[in-house]
Design an enzyme around this catalytic site. Structure first.
Site, short mmCIF file in Angstrom:
data_model
loop_
_atom_site.label_atom_id
_atom_site.label_comp_id
_atom_site.label_asym_id
_atom_site.label_seq_id
_atom_site.Cartn_x
_atom_site.Cartn_y
_atom_site.Cartn_z
N ASP A 166 1.16 -1.05 -0.11
CA ASP A 166 0.56 0.04 0.30
C ASP A 166 0.85 1.80 0.14
O ASP A 166 0.63 1.99 0.82
CB ASP A 166 -1.43 0.10 0.83
CG ASP A 166 -1.83 0.75 1.59
OD1 ASP A 166 -2.60 1.50 0.09
OD2 ASP A 166 -2.37 1.58 1.68
N GLU A 414 3.51 -7.91 7.44
CA GLU A 414 2.57 -8.88 7.33
C GLU A 414 2.20 -10.05 6.39
O GLU A 414 1.28 -9.81 5.08
CB GLU A 414 1.06 -7.48 7.18
CG GLU A 414 0.76 -6.54 7.31
CD GLU A 414 -0.59 -5.69 7.47
OE1 GLU A 414 -0.95 -5.67 6.39
OE2 GLU A 414 -0.81 -5.12 8.68
N TYR A 470 -6.94 -3.25 13.21
CA TYR A 470 -7.91 -2.23 12.33
C TYR A 470 -9.34 -2.49 12.97
O TYR A 470 -9.83 -2.67 11.77
CB TYR A 470 -7.89 -1.55 10.97
CG TYR A 470 -6.11 -1.18 10.82
CD1 TYR A 470 -5.79 0.21 10.61
CD2 TYR A 470 -4.78 -2.10 10.31
CE1 TYR A 470 -5.38 0.52 10.32
CE2 TYR A 470 -3.70 -1.68 9.99
CZ TYR A 470 -4.12 -0.63 9.77
OH TYR A 470 -2.13 0.45 9.43
N GLU A 508 0.70 -0.59 14.47
CA GLU A 508 -0.73 0.07 13.34
C GLU A 508 -1.35 0.11 14.01
O GLU A 508 -1.99 -1.06 14.30
CB GLU A 508 -0.10 -1.12 11.97
CG GLU A 508 1.11 -0.12 10.28
CD GLU A 508 0.91 -0.96 9.72
OE1 GLU A 508 -0.63 -0.95 8.79
OE2 GLU A 508 1.89 -1.44 9.28
C1 GCB Z 1 -1.30 -2.64 6.70
C2 GCB Z 1 -0.23 -2.46 5.97
C3 GCB Z 1 0.23 -0.90 5.83
C4 GCB Z 1 -1.11 -0.53 5.03
C5 GCB Z 1 -2.07 0.01 6.20
C6 GCB Z 1 -3.09 1.11 5.56
O1 GCB Z 1 -1.71 -2.69 7.31
O2 GCB Z 1 0.80 -2.39 6.47
O3 GCB Z 1 1.04 -0.53 4.73
O4 GCB Z 1 -0.90 1.32 4.33
O5 GCB Z 1 -2.38 -1.70 6.33
O6 GCB Z 1 -3.88 1.49 5.47
O7 GCB Z 1 -4.03 0.18 5.07
#
Ligand code: GCB
Length: 603
Positions: A166, A414, A470, A508
């Site tokens: 991403d 990941e 998330y 994250e």
């Molecule tokens: C993740 C990735 C990261 C993305 C992020 C997202 O899990 O490690 O590279 O940018 O999520 O914002 O979705």
């Protein structure tokens, strides 16, 4: 010769380092015909191109901005007669791979876009004359190189990249280039390890290079006083009443190495500190520290991924203002200057190799958490991938091992981790990595949601478990946020049941947030939602003693591949891409300034 010495280029009485940054010449080579057409000698009809920078965002057409394939850079340099005996050209990196020529002769080739290339041009360059330096670079992605991805060929024959990650596939000569002169038998490397003994510190050193010459080393304090001296290529220096390098309170000595009587000399700023994991706690100088900070990117307007001291300075000021003490170099080793600045600022770094996209999906963020099996490690490209992965781990640790700021190595972001194939693959990566660091710093990697407590086969390889989660964004967002928190707690309870005696760090968590949007009550993408999401996450972090750090995703908005989930890039920044605060920056400032440095660190 590639990577003969990982030392950062420096000038002194014995060696030279002259920066070759500036306006270079550039050409695209979509059919890969440059080599046969003699471009190694002169580029036909080149355009100008600034170095260091990514080439993409200068252009005004898609064809050029999104270019994928071979591309060439060229410049000329004058080599003075009196330059030291050995001459090198050192690139901080060329993304993703490069062949280097001097006066038309190949002098180096290198795979991997985020670590240095050292090309020995002693034989190919002419003294007292102008010399031509040419780079054939390539930015294609594959499943056997890092980071992983693929290409698509459009109807007109044009390739575009399809990353399994991403962030935008920025490419080019994105870091500084140096002309380097050293004596023939130069000092090529050194390593330091530290031990604390009461108020004193023992600094164990080893030095490589210098031929058979005598080696002398010394440590000079910030006032310029020599506080310890040693002789021989290995030894121990005792520093009485050592001034330790502390978190957000750095103190740097100069470590000076001399070979022979003025034959060669190398010096670097170093910080005396220890790093150790003790149960759930991360100890710096035997004192617990709670990690507060960011996942970052090297990413800014116009420069793309090009290094800029100015952008880095602003980033450190913003990070310090929020009370942060740490960042992860997601998802690749950054320019060396970032680590130099972190050493000066007392920041902690989790240093990450570009092992990202090891999940067959062009949207890893969408695949993560679906529960779907995203096979990866059972394909024929794996042996080649593993070779490259190990090589880059070696190069990263060799380059960064002496930075006080580096406290852990992250060996992946990941990947698929639920299969036996993944287990075998990562067992090899970790076994290899564990042979490399003289300071034995913790090894880790960032796990996505599918790497759940009951499914992941790789977490026990790590000294510290890093989770990317998330809940409230990709899972149960908006009006379901209450449920998100329940699910989050349910997962954390499962980890707790395992009674793993290691620290957990969130590497994250975050929400896409448009700096333009406000809404009461909150809705997803608004600043209010980001704040609410964060407060709920903090509640979960605070409930588990083994959670020893929180690195929010992301420090700033950043550029990605285009798609329906991205609004001109990823907007999970706490700051905008121009490094101005969203409301969330104030939320972090309040929290992090009030959390003690040793939060949850008491036994
Ligand atoms: C993740 C990735 C990261 C993305 C992020 C997202 O899990 O490690 O590279 O940018 O999520 O914002 O979705």
């Amino acid at each position: 010769m590639v990577n003969a010495s990982t030392l950062y280029p420096r000038s002194n009485a014995a060696r030279r380092a002259d920066i070759l940054d500036g306006l270079w010449r550039f050409a695209f080579d979509p059919k890969s015909e440059g080599e046969a057409a003699g471009w190694t000698k002169a580029l036909p009809a080149p355009i100008s191109m600034p170095v260091p920078a990514s080439f993409s965002d200068f252009f005004t057409t898609h064809k050029e901005r999104d270019y994928v394939g071979d591309f060439w850079y060229e410049t000329d340099f004058f080599l003075p007669e009196n330059y030291p005996e050995k001459v090198f050209v050192r690139f901080g990196s060329v993304t993703h791979r490069a062949v280097i020529y001097c006066n038309g002769v190949e002098v180096a080739r290198h795979e991997g876009g985020f670590l240095p290339i050292l090309a020995d041009v002693t034989a190919a360059a002419r003294r007292g004359q102008e010399n031509r330096l040419t780079v054939r670079a390539n930015n294609e992605l594959s499943e056997s190189t890092l980071p992983c991805g693929t290409q698509k060929v459009l109807a007109d024959g044009r390739k575009i990249s399809k990353p399994y990650f991403d962030f935008y596939n920025y490419s080019g000569i994105q870091r500084s280039v140096f002309l380097v002169g050293t004596p023939a038998e130069a000092i090529t490397d050194y390593s330091l390890t530290y031990e604390l003994e009461g108020a004193d510190a023992l600094v164990h050193y080893s030095v490589e290079g210098g031929g058979e010459r005598s080696i002398r080393v010394s440590l000079v304090d910030a006032e310029g006083c020599t506080v310890a001296r040693g002789e021989g290529r290995t030894g121990t220096l005792r520093v009485e009443n050592a001034h330790l390098w502390q978190v957000r309170n750095a103190y740097l000595y100069r470590f000076v190495i001399e070979a022979g009587e003025g034959y060669d000399r190398y010096e670097e700023k170093v910080g005396i500190r220890t790093v150790r994991i003790d149960g759930h706690r991360i100890l710096i100088n035997e004192k617990p520290v709670y990690l507060k900070g960011y996942g970052k990117h090297e990413d800014s307007d116009i420069l793309g991924r090009g290094f800029s001291w100015a952008v880095a300075k602003r980033d450190f000021e913003c990070m310090k203002w929020t009370g942060a003490n740490c960042f992860r170099t997601s998802h690749y080793p950054y320019a060396e200057e970032w680590y130099q600045m972190a050493d000066e600022e007392g920041f902690l770094i989790i240093d990450e190799v570009p092992a990202v996209g090891m999940m067959r999906s062009t949207h890893n963020f969408a695949a993560a958490g679906t529960g779907q099996y995203t096979y990866f490690f059972e394909t024929p490209t794996v042996p080649e991938l593993l070779k490259n992965h190990k090589q880059q781990v070696s190069e990263m640790i060799a380059r960064d091992k002496n930075h006080a700021s580096v406290i852990a190595w992250s060996l992946f972001n990941e990947p698929e981790t639920t299969s036996e194939y993944a287990r075998n693959y990562f067992s090899e990566v970790f076994a290899h990595a564990r042979t490399l660091d003289p300071q034995n710093r913790p090894m880790t990697g960032a796990f996505e949601k599918n790497s759940a407590p009951d499914k992941c086969r790789c977490y026990d390889l790590c000294d510290m478990i890093c989770l990317n989660r998330y809940y409230g964004w990709y899972i149960s967002g908006g009006p379901e946020i209450e449920e998100a928190e329940e699910k989050f707690r349910a997962e954390m309870d499962k980890w707790a049941e395992k009674k793993l005696n290691v620290p957990f760090v969130f590497t994250e968590f975050g929400t896409d947030t448009l700096a333009s949007e406000h809404k009461l009550p909150s809705v997803m993408w608004s600043q209010e939602y980001q704040d609410e999401y964060l407060e709920r996450n903090f509640g979960v972090f605070d409930s588990y003693d083994f959670v020893q750090g929180e690195l929010v995703w992301n420090f700033a908005d950043f550029q990605t591949t285009e798609g329906i989930m991205r609004v001109n890039g990823n907007k999970k920044g706490v700051f905008t891409r121009q490094r101005q605060p969203k409301d969330a920056a104030f939320v972090f400032k309040r929290r992090w300034e009030s959390l003690p440095e040793d939060y949850k660190g008491q036994e």
